[in-house]
Design an enzyme around this catalytic site. Structure first.
Site, PDB file in Angstrom:
ATOM      1  N   ARG A  28      43.685  61.346  80.762  1.00 43.05           N
ATOM      2  CA  ARG A  28      44.160  62.844  81.049  1.00 43.05           C
ATOM      3  C   ARG A  28      43.509  63.639  81.999  1.00 43.05           C
ATOM      4  NH1 ARG A  28      46.771  63.765  76.559  1.00 43.05           N
ATOM      5  NH2 ARG A  28      46.275  62.687  74.580  1.00 43.05           N
ATOM      6  N   ASP A  29      44.345  64.442  82.580  1.00 40.93           N
ATOM      7  CA  ASP A  29      43.817  65.447  83.646  1.00 40.93           C
ATOM      8  C   ASP A  29      42.552  66.226  83.045  1.00 40.93           C
ATOM      9  OD1 ASP A  29      44.891  66.400  86.503  1.00 40.93           O
ATOM     10  OD2 ASP A  29      43.582  67.764  85.537  1.00 40.93           O
ATOM     11  N   ASN A  86      51.911  64.885  94.314  1.00 42.80           N
ATOM     12  CA  ASN A  86      51.408  65.764  95.329  1.00 42.80           C
ATOM     13  C   ASN A  86      51.094  64.764  96.414  1.00 42.80           C
ATOM     14  OD1 ASN A  86      51.812  68.154  94.042  1.00 42.80           O
ATOM     15  ND2 ASN A  86      49.707  67.989  93.070  1.00 42.80           N
ATOM     16  N   GLU A  94      44.809  66.702  96.375  1.00 47.59           N
ATOM     17  CA  GLU A  94      43.372  66.873  96.548  1.00 47.59           C
ATOM     18  C   GLU A  94      42.598  65.728  96.082  1.00 47.59           C
ATOM     19  OE1 GLU A  94      42.401  70.009  93.491  1.00 47.59           O
ATOM     20  OE2 GLU A  94      43.517  71.430  94.710  1.00 47.59           O
ATOM     21  N   VAL A  95      43.088  64.886  95.574  1.00 46.56           N
ATOM     22  CA  VAL A  95      42.579  63.656  95.239  1.00 46.56           C
ATOM     23  C   VAL A  95      43.059  62.454  96.116  1.00 46.56           C
ATOM     24  CG1 VAL A  95      41.553  61.677  93.607  1.00 46.56           C
ATOM     25  CG2 VAL A  95      41.612  64.204  92.951  1.00 46.56           C
ATOM     26  N   HIS A  99      48.415  59.421  92.714  1.00 46.68           N
ATOM     27  CA  HIS A  99      48.488  59.673  91.133  1.00 46.68           C
ATOM     28  C   HIS A  99      49.632  60.250  90.734  1.00 46.68           C
ATOM     29  CE1 HIS A  99      46.190  62.832  93.150  1.00 46.68           C
ATOM     30  NE2 HIS A  99      46.840  63.558  92.390  1.00 46.68           N
ATOM     31  N   HIS A 101      51.413  62.877  88.156  1.00 45.32           N
ATOM     32  CA  HIS A 101      51.166  63.998  87.292  1.00 45.32           C
ATOM     33  C   HIS A 101      52.309  63.849  86.180  1.00 45.32           C
ATOM     34  CE1 HIS A 101      47.826  66.727  89.151  1.00 45.32           C
ATOM     35  NE2 HIS A 101      48.514  65.918  90.443  1.00 45.32           N
TER      36      HIS A 101
HETATM   37  P1  AMP Z   1      46.345  66.646  93.082  1.00 43.10           P
HETATM   38  O1  AMP Z   1      45.378  65.786  94.133  1.00 43.10           O
HETATM   39  O2  AMP Z   1      46.280  68.191  93.683  1.00 43.10           O
HETATM   40  O3  AMP Z   1      47.467  66.160  92.647  1.00 43.10           O
HETATM   41  O4  AMP Z   1      45.426  66.948  91.819  1.00 43.10           O
HETATM   42  C1  AMP Z   1      44.410  66.185  91.487  1.00 43.10           C
HETATM   43  C2  AMP Z   1      44.120  66.357  89.756  1.00 43.10           C
HETATM   44  O5  AMP Z   1      43.189  65.557  89.611  1.00 43.10           O
HETATM   45  C3  AMP Z   1      43.880  67.723  89.518  1.00 43.10           C
HETATM   46  O6  AMP Z   1      44.962  68.179  88.541  1.00 43.10           O
HETATM   47  C4  AMP Z   1      42.439  67.692  88.773  1.00 43.10           C
HETATM   48  O7  AMP Z   1      42.392  68.551  87.671  1.00 43.10           O
HETATM   49  C5  AMP Z   1      42.459  66.167  88.430  1.00 43.10           C
HETATM   50  N1  AMP Z   1      41.241  65.613  88.397  1.00 43.10           N
HETATM   51  C6  AMP Z   1      40.234  65.474  89.471  1.00 43.10           C
HETATM   52  N2  AMP Z   1      39.030  65.088  89.012  1.00 43.10           N
HETATM   53  C7  AMP Z   1      39.469  64.385  87.819  1.00 43.10           C
HETATM   54  C8  AMP Z   1      38.634  63.638  86.808  1.00 43.10           C
HETATM   55  N3  AMP Z   1      37.328  63.160  87.190  1.00 43.10           N
HETATM   56  N4  AMP Z   1      39.106  63.278  85.573  1.00 43.10           N
HETATM   57  C9  AMP Z   1      40.606  63.786  85.387  1.00 43.10           C
HETATM   58  N5  AMP Z   1      41.027  64.414  86.385  1.00 43.10           N
HETATM   59  C10 AMP Z   1      40.604  64.744  87.604  1.00 43.10           C
END
Ligand code: AMP
Length: 113
Positions: A28-29, A86, A94-95, A99, A101
């Site tokens: 889960r996010d 993304n 961002e990460v 991944h 979604h």
């Molecule tokens: P993005 O890289 O923009 O596609 O989104 C990164 C997603 O990772 C965001 O929706 C965050 O809420 C989610 N996220 C970041 N850290 C964690 C974590 N430790 N566990 C679950 N989700 C995470």
């Protein structure tokens, strides 16, 4: 290893994991933007779609099949869902671990962007 998603895959950092198999992990996010918001990641560290090679087609396939499995688990197969990957700066990634979604449980905005 500083990647937060690698740490969730390895179990070093807790995550609400819904599915694990040879190639992928789904959890889960932490900051959900829909009633059902699940992330599916490859177990192997791949920074983004750009990092997938042709030799990793099995991983790419497993990611897509996991989308369907998650939709079933979440009970949103019939109602529908949105899948977002993304990628890079303009994609607001961002990460830096690939991944997918999976968003559902309520109608999504009709338009993208
Ligand atoms: P993005 O890289 O923009 O596609 O989104 C990164 C997603 O990772 C965001 O929706 C965050 O809420 C989610 N996220 C970041 N850290 C964690 C974590 N430790 N566990 C679950 N989700 C995470």
């Amino acid at each position: 290893m500083h990647c937060i998603f690698c740490k969730i895959v390895s179990g070093e950092v807790p995550g609400h994991v819904l599915l694990r198999n040879e190639h992928v992990c789904a959890f889960r996010d932490v900051n959900p933007v829909a009633p059902s918001h699940v992330l599916i990641v490859p177990n192997k560290h791949l920074a983004s779609i750009e990092a997938i090679s042709a030799a990793e087609a099995d991983i790419a396939g497993a990611l897509l099949l996991a989308v369907k499995d998650i939709a079933h688990l979440e009970g949103i197969s019939e109602s529908g869902y949105r899948v977002i990957v993304n990628t890079g700066e303009d994609g607001h990634q961002e990460v830096q671990h690939l991944h997918i979604h999976v968003l559902g449980g309520a109608p999504m905005q009709h338009q993208l962007g």
